[in-house]
Each structure stands twice: as C-alpha cells, then as structure tokens.
Design a protein around this motif. Structure first.
Motif, mmCIF file in Angstrom:
data_model
loop_
_atom_site.group_PDB
_atom_site.id
_atom_site.type_symbol
_atom_site.label_atom_id
_atom_site.label_comp_id
_atom_site.label_asym_id
_atom_site.label_seq_id
_atom_site.Cartn_x
_atom_site.Cartn_y
_atom_site.Cartn_z
ATOM 1 N N HIS A 34 16.261 22.673 66.122
ATOM 2 C CA HIS A 34 15.524 23.916 66.356
ATOM 3 C C HIS A 34 14.079 23.530 66.664
ATOM 4 N N VAL A 37 10.144 24.150 67.385
ATOM 5 C CA VAL A 37 9.040 25.054 67.078
ATOM 6 C C VAL A 37 7.803 24.439 67.708
ATOM 7 N N GLY A 88 13.247 27.624 71.449
ATOM 8 C CA GLY A 88 12.604 27.531 70.147
ATOM 9 C C GLY A 88 11.602 28.642 69.898
ATOM 10 N N GLU A 89 10.876 28.455 68.833
ATOM 11 C CA GLU A 89 9.830 29.406 68.473
ATOM 12 C C GLU A 89 8.498 28.923 69.028
ATOM 13 N N HIS A 107 1.717 34.706 62.557
ATOM 14 C CA HIS A 107 2.463 33.448 62.582
ATOM 15 C C HIS A 107 2.154 32.546 61.392
ATOM 16 N N ARG A 167 5.034 31.742 58.863
ATOM 17 C CA ARG A 167 6.089 30.939 59.477
ATOM 18 C C ARG A 167 5.616 29.490 59.674
ATOM 19 N N ILE A 168 4.358 29.308 60.048
ATOM 20 C CA ILE A 168 3.813 27.963 60.208
ATOM 21 C C ILE A 168 3.887 27.221 58.873
ATOM 22 N N GLU A 179 5.972 27.771 56.428
ATOM 23 C CA GLU A 179 7.381 27.490 56.146
ATOM 24 C C GLU A 179 7.868 26.259 56.915
ATOM 25 N N VAL A 180 7.545 26.211 58.198
ATOM 26 C CA VAL A 180 7.996 25.099 59.042
ATOM 27 C C VAL A 180 7.384 23.788 58.562
ATOM 28 N N ASP A 232 8.927 22.413 55.296
ATOM 29 C CA ASP A 232 10.344 22.040 55.344
ATOM 30 C C ASP A 232 10.458 20.512 55.477
ATOM 31 N N THR A 235 11.371 18.972 58.861
ATOM 32 C CA THR A 235 10.484 19.126 60.010
ATOM 33 C C THR A 235 9.946 17.767 60.440
#
Length: 128
Positions: free
Chosen positions: A55, A57, A81-82, A91, A94-95, A97-98, A101, A104
């Motif tokens: 995925h 990003v 992708g995002e 955003h 979400r940034i 979170e990514v 992870d 990532t």
C-alpha cells in the motif's frame, strides 16, 4: 493562532484549503492543477493490482502539492495509494498512523538510501 499551534502548518493548511476550493473557479483539475482541457488524470492506468501486498502512501510537501509539475501526485494516482499533504490538518492523524506502523518503509532519496530492489530482496531473504 492557538497556543502550541505550529503557525507554518496552520498556514499550509489554510493555503491548501483555499487553493483546492479555488481550482473550480480557475478551471483547473483539483488533483493535478492542470487546466481541465489539458488534464489527463482520467486516462491514467491503475497499476495498484500489480503489487497487491503493498500500500503506497505519498507524503507531500504543501508547496509540491500545489505544483502542476508534481510527478508525485501522478505516482500516487497510478499506484492507487494515498496522497497525504504535510501541514494539512485533515491528514495529520493519518500521517502519524502511517509513520508509527512498524511495517512502514520510508523511501527518501539520499546517498545512503536503500533501493526498492534491494529492500524487496532483503525482505524475501528474511522471510525464507
């Protein structure tokens, strides 16, 4: 300005919101910023299924996002992708979170960067 608020991020967010809202009035595509008559976003091939377990990003600087010459936006659209814009208040979560992870992998070109090809090879070697 709110206490503790980063004025640069706040300014970026406001600029992005204004620019996206004004794109219709300017006759520009909201995604690539090219004049509508020259936009080819709808003709881009979706390659997201070619790498099914990945995925993508793309984290983009606000100024880069507003450029019609930004190839990163096209890459994001083609790979399915995002596209996240640093400084855009919508955003930020979400940034976080990514980036938190553990799966990532950040790709950023430097002299000591690992190539995608090498990373794939290392991943395969570690799982066998």
């Amino acid at each position: 300005k709110l206490k503790g608020e980063d004025w640069m991020l706040s300014s970026s967010s406001n600029t992005l919101c204004y620019s996206v809202k004004s794109s219709d009035q300017l006759g520009r595509c909201r995604y690539c910023w090219v004049p509508i008559r020259s936009c080819f976003c709808s003709q881009l091939t979706d390659l997201s299924e070619t790498i099914p377990n990945v995925h993508f990003v793309l984290l983009c600087h606000p100024q880069e996002f507003l450029r019609s010459t930004s190839s990163g936006k096209l890459v994001s659209q083609i790979l399915g992708g995002e596209l996240l814009v640093y400084g855009c208040k919508y955003h930020q979560q979400r940034i976080k979170e990514v980036l938190s992870d553990p799966n990532t992998i950040a790709l950023f070109p430097t002299k000591t960067s690992t190539t995608v090809k090498d990373k794939i090879r290392m991943t395969k070697e570690s799982t066998t």
